[in-house]
Design a protein around this motif. Structure first.
Motif, PDB file in Angstrom:
ATOM      1  N   ASP A 593       0.824  -1.208   0.000  1.00 51.15           N
ATOM      2  CA  ASP A 593       0.000   0.000   0.000  1.00 51.15           C
ATOM      3  C   ASP A 593       0.862   1.263   0.000  1.00 51.15           C
ATOM      4  O   ASP A 593       1.925   1.310   0.638  1.00 51.15           O
ATOM      5  CB  ASP A 593      -0.888  -0.026   1.248  1.00 51.15           C
ATOM      6  CG  ASP A 593      -1.819   1.158   1.324  1.00 51.15           C
ATOM      7  OD1 ASP A 593      -2.647   1.326   0.416  1.00 51.15           O
ATOM      8  OD2 ASP A 593      -1.688   1.935   2.297  1.00 51.15           O
ATOM      9  N   MET A 594       0.416   2.291  -0.712  1.00 49.62           N
ATOM     10  CA  MET A 594       1.148   3.556  -0.767  1.00 49.62           C
ATOM     11  C   MET A 594       1.343   4.154   0.615  1.00 49.62           C
ATOM     12  O   MET A 594       2.456   4.525   1.007  1.00 49.62           O
ATOM     13  CB  MET A 594       0.402   4.558  -1.658  1.00 49.62           C
ATOM     14  CG  MET A 594       0.554   4.341  -3.145  1.00 49.62           C
ATOM     15  SD  MET A 594      -0.427   5.543  -4.083  1.00 49.62           S
ATOM     16  CE  MET A 594       0.220   7.106  -3.437  1.00 49.62           C
ATOM     17  N   ASP A 595       0.252   4.266   1.355  1.00 46.20           N
ATOM     18  CA  ASP A 595       0.334   4.940   2.651  1.00 46.20           C
ATOM     19  C   ASP A 595       1.108   4.116   3.677  1.00 46.20           C
ATOM     20  O   ASP A 595       1.846   4.666   4.490  1.00 46.20           O
ATOM     21  CB  ASP A 595      -1.068   5.236   3.176  1.00 46.20           C
ATOM     22  CG  ASP A 595      -1.779   6.284   2.333  1.00 46.20           C
ATOM     23  OD1 ASP A 595      -1.353   7.450   2.367  1.00 46.20           O
ATOM     24  OD2 ASP A 595      -2.743   5.928   1.625  1.00 46.20           O
ATOM     25  N   ARG A 596       0.967   2.822   3.635  1.00 48.89           N
ATOM     26  CA  ARG A 596       1.602   1.981   4.645  1.00 48.89           C
ATOM     27  C   ARG A 596       3.093   1.767   4.382  1.00 48.89           C
ATOM     28  O   ARG A 596       3.883   1.630   5.309  1.00 48.89           O
ATOM     29  CB  ARG A 596       0.891   0.624   4.721  1.00 48.89           C
ATOM     30  CG  ARG A 596      -0.560   0.714   5.149  1.00 48.89           C
ATOM     31  CD  ARG A 596      -1.252  -0.654   4.998  1.00 48.89           C
ATOM     32  NE  ARG A 596      -2.670  -0.561   5.280  1.00 48.89           N
ATOM     33  CZ  ARG A 596      -3.211  -0.707   6.493  1.00 48.89           C
ATOM     34  NH1 ARG A 596      -2.427  -0.962   7.524  1.00 48.89           N
ATOM     35  NH2 ARG A 596      -4.507  -0.590   6.672  1.00 48.89           N
ATOM     36  N   ASP A 597       3.483   1.680   3.104  1.00 47.44           N
ATOM     37  CA  ASP A 597       4.861   1.293   2.794  1.00 47.44           C
ATOM     38  C   ASP A 597       5.427   2.025   1.586  1.00 47.44           C
ATOM     39  O   ASP A 597       6.457   1.630   1.052  1.00 47.44           O
ATOM     40  CB  ASP A 597       4.917  -0.228   2.561  1.00 47.44           C
ATOM     41  CG  ASP A 597       6.340  -0.756   2.411  1.00 47.44           C
ATOM     42  OD1 ASP A 597       7.199  -0.399   3.248  1.00 47.44           O
ATOM     43  OD2 ASP A 597       6.579  -1.493   1.441  1.00 47.44           O
ATOM     44  N   ALA A 598       4.774   3.087   1.143  1.00 42.70           N
ATOM     45  CA  ALA A 598       5.202   3.817  -0.054  1.00 42.70           C
ATOM     46  C   ALA A 598       5.318   2.888  -1.267  1.00 42.70           C
ATOM     47  O   ALA A 598       6.104   3.134  -2.172  1.00 42.70           O
ATOM     48  CB  ALA A 598       6.534   4.542   0.186  1.00 42.70           C
ATOM     49  N   ALA A 599       4.533   1.798  -1.261  1.00 45.09           N
ATOM     50  CA  ALA A 599       4.480   0.853  -2.382  1.00 45.09           C
ATOM     51  C   ALA A 599       5.856   0.306  -2.747  1.00 45.09           C
ATOM     52  O   ALA A 599       6.155   0.076  -3.912  1.00 45.09           O
ATOM     53  CB  ALA A 599       3.823   1.509  -3.600  1.00 45.09           C
ATOM     54  N   GLN A 600       6.684   0.022  -1.767  1.00 45.27           N
ATOM     55  CA  GLN A 600       8.064  -0.361  -2.031  1.00 45.27           C
ATOM     56  C   GLN A 600       8.317  -1.870  -2.064  1.00 45.27           C
ATOM     57  O   GLN A 600       9.393  -2.310  -2.468  1.00 45.27           O
ATOM     58  CB  GLN A 600       8.988   0.273  -0.976  1.00 45.27           C
ATOM     59  CG  GLN A 600       9.080   1.774  -1.068  1.00 45.27           C
ATOM     60  CD  GLN A 600       9.654   2.216  -2.403  1.00 45.27           C
ATOM     61  OE1 GLN A 600      10.817   1.991  -2.707  1.00 45.27           O
ATOM     62  NE2 GLN A 600       8.808   2.849  -3.225  1.00 45.27           N
ATOM     63  N   THR A 601       7.350  -2.664  -1.648  1.00 42.91           N
ATOM     64  CA  THR A 601       7.577  -4.097  -1.490  1.00 42.91           C
ATOM     65  C   THR A 601       6.579  -4.890  -2.325  1.00 42.91           C
ATOM     66  O   THR A 601       5.418  -4.510  -2.429  1.00 42.91           O
ATOM     67  CB  THR A 601       7.450  -4.506  -0.014  1.00 42.91           C
ATOM     68  OG1 THR A 601       8.266  -3.633   0.793  1.00 42.91           O
ATOM     69  CG2 THR A 601       7.879  -5.948   0.209  1.00 42.91           C
ATOM     70  N   THR A 602       7.036  -6.009  -2.890  1.00 40.69           N
ATOM     71  CA  THR A 602       6.153  -6.899  -3.639  1.00 40.69           C
ATOM     72  C   THR A 602       5.569  -7.940  -2.693  1.00 40.69           C
ATOM     73  O   THR A 602       6.293  -8.608  -1.956  1.00 40.69           O
ATOM     74  CB  THR A 602       6.920  -7.600  -4.772  1.00 40.69           C
ATOM     75  OG1 THR A 602       7.485  -6.619  -5.636  1.00 40.69           O
ATOM     76  CG2 THR A 602       5.984  -8.496  -5.583  1.00 40.69           C
ATOM     77  N   VAL A 603       4.262  -8.088  -2.727  1.00 45.85           N
ATOM     78  CA  VAL A 603       3.563  -9.080  -1.900  1.00 45.85           C
ATOM     79  C   VAL A 603       2.601  -9.863  -2.786  1.00 45.85           C
ATOM     80  O   VAL A 603       2.190  -9.369  -3.839  1.00 45.85           O
ATOM     81  CB  VAL A 603       2.805  -8.398  -0.736  1.00 45.85           C
ATOM     82  CG1 VAL A 603       3.769  -7.835   0.285  1.00 45.85           C
ATOM     83  CG2 VAL A 603       1.858  -7.305  -1.237  1.00 45.85           C
ATOM     84  N   PRO A 604       2.228 -11.075  -2.353  1.00 47.01           N
ATOM     85  CA  PRO A 604       2.617 -11.764  -1.116  1.00 47.01           C
ATOM     86  C   PRO A 604       4.037 -12.324  -1.192  1.00 47.01           C
ATOM     87  O   PRO A 604       4.634 -12.395  -2.261  1.00 47.01           O
ATOM     88  CB  PRO A 604       1.594 -12.894  -1.008  1.00 47.01           C
ATOM     89  CG  PRO A 604       1.203 -13.183  -2.421  1.00 47.01           C
ATOM     90  CD  PRO A 604       1.238 -11.859  -3.126  1.00 47.01           C
ATOM     91  N   PHE A 605       4.555 -12.721  -0.018  1.00 49.20           N
ATOM     92  CA  PHE A 605       5.815 -13.436   0.054  1.00 49.20           C
ATOM     93  C   PHE A 605       5.544 -14.933  -0.160  1.00 49.20           C
ATOM     94  O   PHE A 605       4.394 -15.377  -0.169  1.00 49.20           O
ATOM     95  CB  PHE A 605       6.486 -13.252   1.415  1.00 49.20           C
ATOM     96  CG  PHE A 605       6.964 -11.847   1.687  1.00 49.20           C
ATOM     97  CD1 PHE A 605       6.995 -10.887   0.699  1.00 49.20           C
ATOM     98  CD2 PHE A 605       7.385 -11.489   2.971  1.00 49.20           C
ATOM     99  CE1 PHE A 605       7.444  -9.595   0.955  1.00 49.20           C
ATOM    100  CE2 PHE A 605       7.837 -10.199   3.242  1.00 49.20           C
ATOM    101  CZ  PHE A 605       7.863  -9.255   2.232  1.00 49.20           C
ATOM    102  N   PHE A 606       6.621 -15.693  -0.327  1.00 48.23           N
ATOM    103  CA  PHE A 606       6.529 -17.155  -0.335  1.00 48.23           C
ATOM    104  C   PHE A 606       6.950 -17.676   1.035  1.00 48.23           C
ATOM    105  O   PHE A 606       7.997 -17.279   1.558  1.00 48.23           O
ATOM    106  CB  PHE A 606       7.448 -17.759  -1.401  1.00 48.23           C
ATOM    107  CG  PHE A 606       6.922 -17.663  -2.806  1.00 48.23           C
ATOM    108  CD1 PHE A 606       6.023 -18.587  -3.296  1.00 48.23           C
ATOM    109  CD2 PHE A 606       7.338 -16.637  -3.645  1.00 48.23           C
ATOM    110  CE1 PHE A 606       5.546 -18.507  -4.590  1.00 48.23           C
ATOM    111  CE2 PHE A 606       6.874 -16.536  -4.939  1.00 48.23           C
ATOM    112  CZ  PHE A 606       5.967 -17.476  -5.421  1.00 48.23           C
ATOM    113  N   ASP A 607       6.139 -18.551   1.615  1.00 47.00           N
ATOM    114  CA  ASP A 607       6.502 -19.192   2.878  1.00 47.00           C
ATOM    115  C   ASP A 607       7.562 -20.253   2.583  1.00 47.00           C
ATOM    116  O   ASP A 607       7.323 -21.189   1.817  1.00 47.00           O
ATOM    117  CB  ASP A 607       5.265 -19.840   3.495  1.00 47.00           C
ATOM    118  CG  ASP A 607       5.500 -20.302   4.924  1.00 47.00           C
ATOM    119  OD1 ASP A 607       6.650 -20.639   5.261  1.00 47.00           O
ATOM    120  OD2 ASP A 607       4.541 -20.329   5.717  1.00 47.00           O
TER     121      ASP A 607
END
Length: 661
Positions: A593-607
């Motif tokens: 999310d833009m507000d939560r993380d400035a859209a810097q991370t790709t999700v979901p992760f792999f477990d």
């Protein structure tokens, strides 16, 4: 006296490999049970021909006693081997449930009492073992007293405890015991699955089976002690005890029949899914792996988003473009440029302060706009903030800074999924026993654990290991995109979520991903096998893949999308992830999310946690699913579907009494 023994062979269908390598060689549990009962029959045969024990000369009595104790010692050895297997799983299962079950269920199931009785019977069995080994040092009075305590009518005797355990397991139809432990546990397993079972290394059905195994072992120990007690009392001239021994056998047979029925009923409705909870602490590369910089927040001025270098449009017009330049070397020169696609731009505010990241995985730590809005988590900025201001060109055009997404391949973006099949060594009778995601050479693989299949669904624990993933790089000359691996992109970033099961008589021997349109689709490789012999049947010619080729445009059961709502980084969730997907769904990789993380991370992760069973078993299915919490990216994770042993729990009572030599 002749003993019924064939019925005992089948009630102890315990997986024949030892957990955690407690026993090097796999044991034939049915054979163990057979040997024990035959041993008891032979032990009775040693003394049954005697009538007037008080008149037997001491040397003959001593010789008879030695033979009896030697036979019982052999039985004890076999039971000890069985205990090493079953108790390691069964007792841990009971303790695990005690530590995690809600108070209401804990009370209803009476697990404390069950564990206490299990331990007391075990302690008495150990006493018997010591007495048998140290016969020469014991007084006859000690052995007589032990025998009397075992078969006493007191509820605290072994005989009494075995009957009490039975009432806990098999419904009596009255009062608090109107439902047995197995039935109650089966009903409540769904309620507690997310809290405890996902870290038990057992599927709900395996939990029931492990509990049943522990109960059955206790029953077998109790039956052995009761028969031994009657043998001692008869040997020492206290009576014949033929009727008492016969009644004990009949009760044992009745209890065995009813317990089998109870466990089969409970197991038939229990889930065979096995997956992992979130770990207590997330560790990158160990408990999870990431697709990196597939889509990432990126700030660029409108003037650089079109080839003409104009400011005539607004940010929302740039839904799919690229960076065309760096006007007058302004802010664009201070940041890492996006050399890929620039997507979904939007206008937030004219002026801002940008805190650049101090690592290559992010572009920005946070962005603070002049209107007060902050993208990401505002904190101390190690590299210092940069003031970035939009400007006016002449009097008419406002050259605004846009907040966009960058889809750029490169050394900082690990976005590759292995498409090569991972197959067990079927030529040497290996099958898949576990799954986990790993990243190797920037490529994400679904790795398999394999083990050698043995008769009756057992796995040779000494052969269980993780099969190394294939050694290749995307830059190798003979490696082809779309054939050896898949490159995720804005257009191709969907993963299908499915639970896949084998046909009857097949087990899982491999897995792979393939492409259906723009979706990664999961497949299992299945091979027929013979349950009794444990042999794979013509694996080279009769193995086949199974998949679910449905798409979101299918007429029958079209896939639906699992949507992530304003997701934050997956590992920031304060609550454990829970499964929130089902078969015939799919999920798309996206930015945070833009507000939560400035859209810097790709999700979901792999477990990346290994999903394997406490006691390795063959699989009749596997799945890929999503687990998470609202407002977090969650994880794509593997799931195992364990073999259904309930259909093989059969009792076979002999029509006539076999001769025992």
């Amino acid at each position: 006296m002749r003993l019924h023994f064939a019925f005992l062979f089948t009630f102890l269908l315990v997986p024949a490999t030892s957990p955690a390598g407690l026993i090097g060689d796999a044991l034939d549990i049915i054979g163990v049970a057979k040997d024990i009962v035959i041993g008891i029959a032979k032990a009775w045969n040693i003394i049954e021909g005697r009538v007037e024990y008080s008149e037997v000369p001491f040397p003959l009595l001593d010789k008879t006693e030695r033979k009896l104790f030697s036979k019982i010692d052999l039985i004890n050895t076999r039971l000890s081997q069985l205990s090493a297997q079953v108790d390691a799983v069964g007792t841990n299962t009971i303790s695990m449930m005690l530590n995690n079950l809600p108070e209401r269920i804990r009370f209803e199931l009476r697990l404390n009492d069950l564990l206490n009785y299990h331990d007391m019977v075990g302690n008495s069995f150990h006493t018997m073992q010591k007495y048998v080994k140290h016969r020469d040092d014991l007084e006859k009075a000690t052995l007589k007293d032990y025998a009397s305590s075992v078969v006493s009518h007191d509820q605290s005797s072994i005989k009494g405890m075995i009957e009490t355990i039975y009432t806990y397991v098999v419904p009596s139809g009255q009062g608090i015991n109107d439902r047995g432990i197995l039935q109650l546990l089966s009903k409540n397993l769904k309620e507690i699955e997310g809290d405890m079972l996902c870290n038990s290394h057992q599927s709900p059905q395996q939990v029931l089976f492990s509990l049943y195994n522990a109960i059955s072992l206790t029953e077998l120990k109790g039956y052995t002690m009761i028969q031994f007690a009657y043998m001692l009392k008869r040997l020492y001239g206290e009576g014949n005890f033929t009727t008492e021994s016969q009644i004990a056998r009949e009760h044992f047979q009745e209890r065995t029949t009813n317990i089998i029925d109870a466990v089969k009923s409970a197991m038939s409705s229990a889930s065979r899914d096995l997956w992992k909870c979130d770990p207590k602490r997330h560790v990158s590369g160990e408990t999870y792996v990431e697709v990196t910089q597939l889509l990432q927040g990126y700030i660029q001025n409108e003037v650089d988003l079109n080839p003409e270098g104009t400011c005539r449009e607004n940010c929302a017009e740039y839904t799919y473009t690229k960076s065309h330049g760096c006007y007058k070397n302004l802010w664009c020169r201070q940041q890492r440029r996006c050399h890929g696609k620039v997507i979904n731009c939007k206008y937030v505010d004219s002026d801002m302060w940008v805190c650049p990241a101090d690592n290559q995985s992010r572009r920005y730590e946070y962005v603070e706009y002049e209107n007060g809005r902050v993208l990401g988590r505002k904190q101390a900025c190690r590299r210092g903030t940069s003031k970035v201001d939009s400007w006016w060109r002449w009097l008419f055009w406002h050259c605004s800074y846009c907040f966009c997404l960058c889809d750029e391949q490169g050394v900082n973006s690990d976005r590759y999924i292995n498409l090569r099949a991972s197959i067990a060594d079927i030529q040497n009778n290996r099958v898949v026993t576990g799954l986990r995601f790993v990243k190797h050479n920037r490529i994400i693989h679904l790795q398999i654990q394999e083990g050698k299949l043995l008769p009756r669904g057992n796995i040779d624990v000494t052969t269980v290991h993780w099969v190394p993933v294939e050694e290749y790089k995307i830059t190798d000359s003979n490696v082809v995109n779309g054939q050896d691996y898949h490159t995720l992109s804005w257009e191709k970033r969907a993963v299908d979520l499915d639970d896949l099961t084998t046909d009857e008589g097949f087990v899982v021997t491999g897995v792979r991903f393939k492409l259906i349109g723009s979706h990664l689709n999961f497949e299992i490789y299945t091979t027929p096998f013979d349950y009794e012999t444990g042999q794979l049947i013509d694996p080279e010619t009769k193995s086949m893949y199974k998949d679910n080729p449905n798409t979101d445009s299918s007429l029958y059961k079209p896939r639906t999308r699992v949507r992530l709502t304003n997701p934050d980084i997956s590992t920031r969730s304060p609550s454990p992830s829970l499964p929130d997907s089902k078969t015939d769904q799919y999920i798309e990789f996206t930015n945070t999310d833009m507000d939560r993380d400035a859209a810097q991370t790709t999700v979901p992760f792999f477990d990346a946690q290994p999903v394997d069973s406490l006691q390795p078993v063959p699989l009749t299915g596997a799945g890929i699913f999503h687990k998470g919490q609202k407002y977090f990216g969650g994880f794509i994770a593997p799931k195992l579907i364990t073999y259904d042993f309930s259909k093989h729990l059969q009792i076979a009572f002999p029509e006539s009494e076999p001769e025992v030599n």
